[in-house]
Scaffold this motif. Sequence first.
Motif, PDB file in Angstrom:
ATOM      1  N   ILE A  49       0.840  -1.216   0.000  1.00  0.00           N
ATOM      2  CA  ILE A  49       0.000   0.000   0.000  1.00  0.00           C
ATOM      3  C   ILE A  49       0.865   1.252   0.000  1.00  0.00           C
ATOM      4  CG2 ILE A  49      -1.625   1.341   1.396  1.00  0.00           C
ATOM      5  CD1 ILE A  49      -2.825  -1.364   2.300  1.00  0.00           C
ATOM      6  N   PHE A 109       0.964   4.099  -2.779  1.00  0.00           N
ATOM      7  CA  PHE A 109       0.722   5.494  -2.390  1.00  0.00           C
ATOM      8  C   PHE A 109       1.830   6.413  -2.911  1.00  0.00           C
ATOM      9  CE2 PHE A 109       1.250   9.002   0.648  1.00  0.00           C
ATOM     10  CZ  PHE A 109      -0.002   9.586   0.558  1.00  0.00           C
ATOM     11  N   CYS A 122       1.481   9.374  -5.565  1.00  0.00           N
ATOM     12  CA  CYS A 122       1.947  10.739  -5.245  1.00  0.00           C
ATOM     13  C   CYS A 122       2.929  11.248  -6.299  1.00  0.00           C
ATOM     14  CB  CYS A 122       2.611  10.743  -3.864  1.00  0.00           C
ATOM     15  SG  CYS A 122       1.442  10.575  -2.511  1.00  0.00           S
TER      16      CYS A 122
END
Length: 557
Positions: free
Chosen positions: A17, A21, A25
């Motif tokens: 995860i 992420f 980003c």
Amino acid sequence: MPDHEVSLASKKRILLIGILFIILCMALLARLFFIQIIKNKEYSKKAVQQRLMSISLGADRGNIYDRNFIPFTGREIHKYIIVYPAYIQDRNTTISIISKLSGLSRDAAAKKINSNADALEFLYENRDDELLSFIESGKLKGVIAIEKSQRYSAGSIGRHVIGYISKSDRKGEMGIEKSMNNYLSAVTGKSIIAVVDSSKNIIPGLGFRKVEASSQGINYGIKLTMDYHIQNIVEEIMDKNDVNGAIVVMDIKTGDILAMASHPDYEQDNIQKYINSNGEELINKAIWPYDLGSVFKIVVAAAAIESGKIDLDQKYICEGSITVGNSVINCSTHKSHENREITIDEAFALSCNTTFVKIGLELGADPILNMAKKLGLGEKQCYEILEEKAGYIPNSQEEGIGNISIGQGKIQVTPLQVTAMMASIANNGIRYDARLIDELINEDGGTVKKIDKGNPRIVLSPTTAYRLKRMLRDVTVFGTGKQANIEGLGGSSGKTGTAETGMENGKIIHGWFTGFIPSNEPRYAITVFINNGRSGGSSAAPIFKQVGENILTNIKR
């Protein structure tokens, strides 16, 4: 499942995860970088365009000026009412006000305003300061008042030189407007910009703005050699005397064309009016070829003096006519010198045809025709006006010596050519190319490019030029050009010409006078051509005098 195995799986999921992420980003940051840095200008422009409504006011052109930066174009400023139908909030009031200010009927104003046009332009005809102030205050939505420079005006001068532009594409169609179109049309255009919201409502406090589009190059204007005041003198005299013809004024020391006028004139904003006219309004007679008549005796006299073959002290007797081949050539001025001997000088002053035919027979045609070409007759003088005609100097096989000796037959020249010839004589035999354009200038009046004056050429010996100047002075003192004589301002010199040309409905007889002023210290060469003037001495010579006196009295150089 053992506790340590559950703990390991959880850690892997958390790591995955976290990686996802971080990737998201980074993608988001990359997108933001792409939008804000790489595509910043493009998206900013699109965002601004969504808030701006731009209406073009049409492309401007560079102005055309005289030698002292007095404008020939753009001399008048008119006020216009610009209406944007999409932004009108009170249509009835708008139609009523536009009708009153523009002079249009209410129905005509309503028809235009209710059209699908993005913007409409109405000339402010009927002055009403109260209504105009109401518009300028911004209270009448969708309507603004602006000022625009008029390319041409009712009182403009030099129209045949300046020319005109087409209304459809605003390209030059004649004169300097045509020959210099690529430079004059390089000027940036102007637009009215309305700042609006997403619903196309004008944002309060921002309203309308007049802006200039960006230019890819220099905004050119043209500075001519012409003198606005001399041009105005010439045109006023032509108007006053109802002259149908042309007048050219040249600076003998430089070849600069100071004035060039042709009448009848035309309206630069209403060309369609003259398309089917027989009045020749659109013809620039200053650069159009015509029969020359006795002015050509200047060429014969120059050839005689330069050749050394003619006894300049020889005496001639005029019998009133002379037969050459099958032609009989009459002397219209015979009574002024009948029953007595005259020299070439007196024959020139009195314009004796028989004497000049005798001189022509002694010389032969070729020396005369070669002198004509040497003095610039039969060739274009000013390539800055594309409409200029070359005229025609025949060869010795095409025309008989009788006609050649007195400037009749196939010989055709332009008033500009005659003026340049006279300038060379007045300048002691030194010839300069005729010039009409002095400089290309920028919008601040600075020189972008100076047009080369060309190299002077000796076309006559100083001795020949001196004798011709003395002969030309005699013409105005006691010869056929007495009506061109100027007293008290240094005198005037010149030559008359009366040229017959065969036409279907009878003969047209053109009147000429060409000369220079002042006689004692020549500065200006002037040629007056009167279309069907009947006699150069009675029609053209008085006009020459008026022009010369006005220039010497009013122009300080």
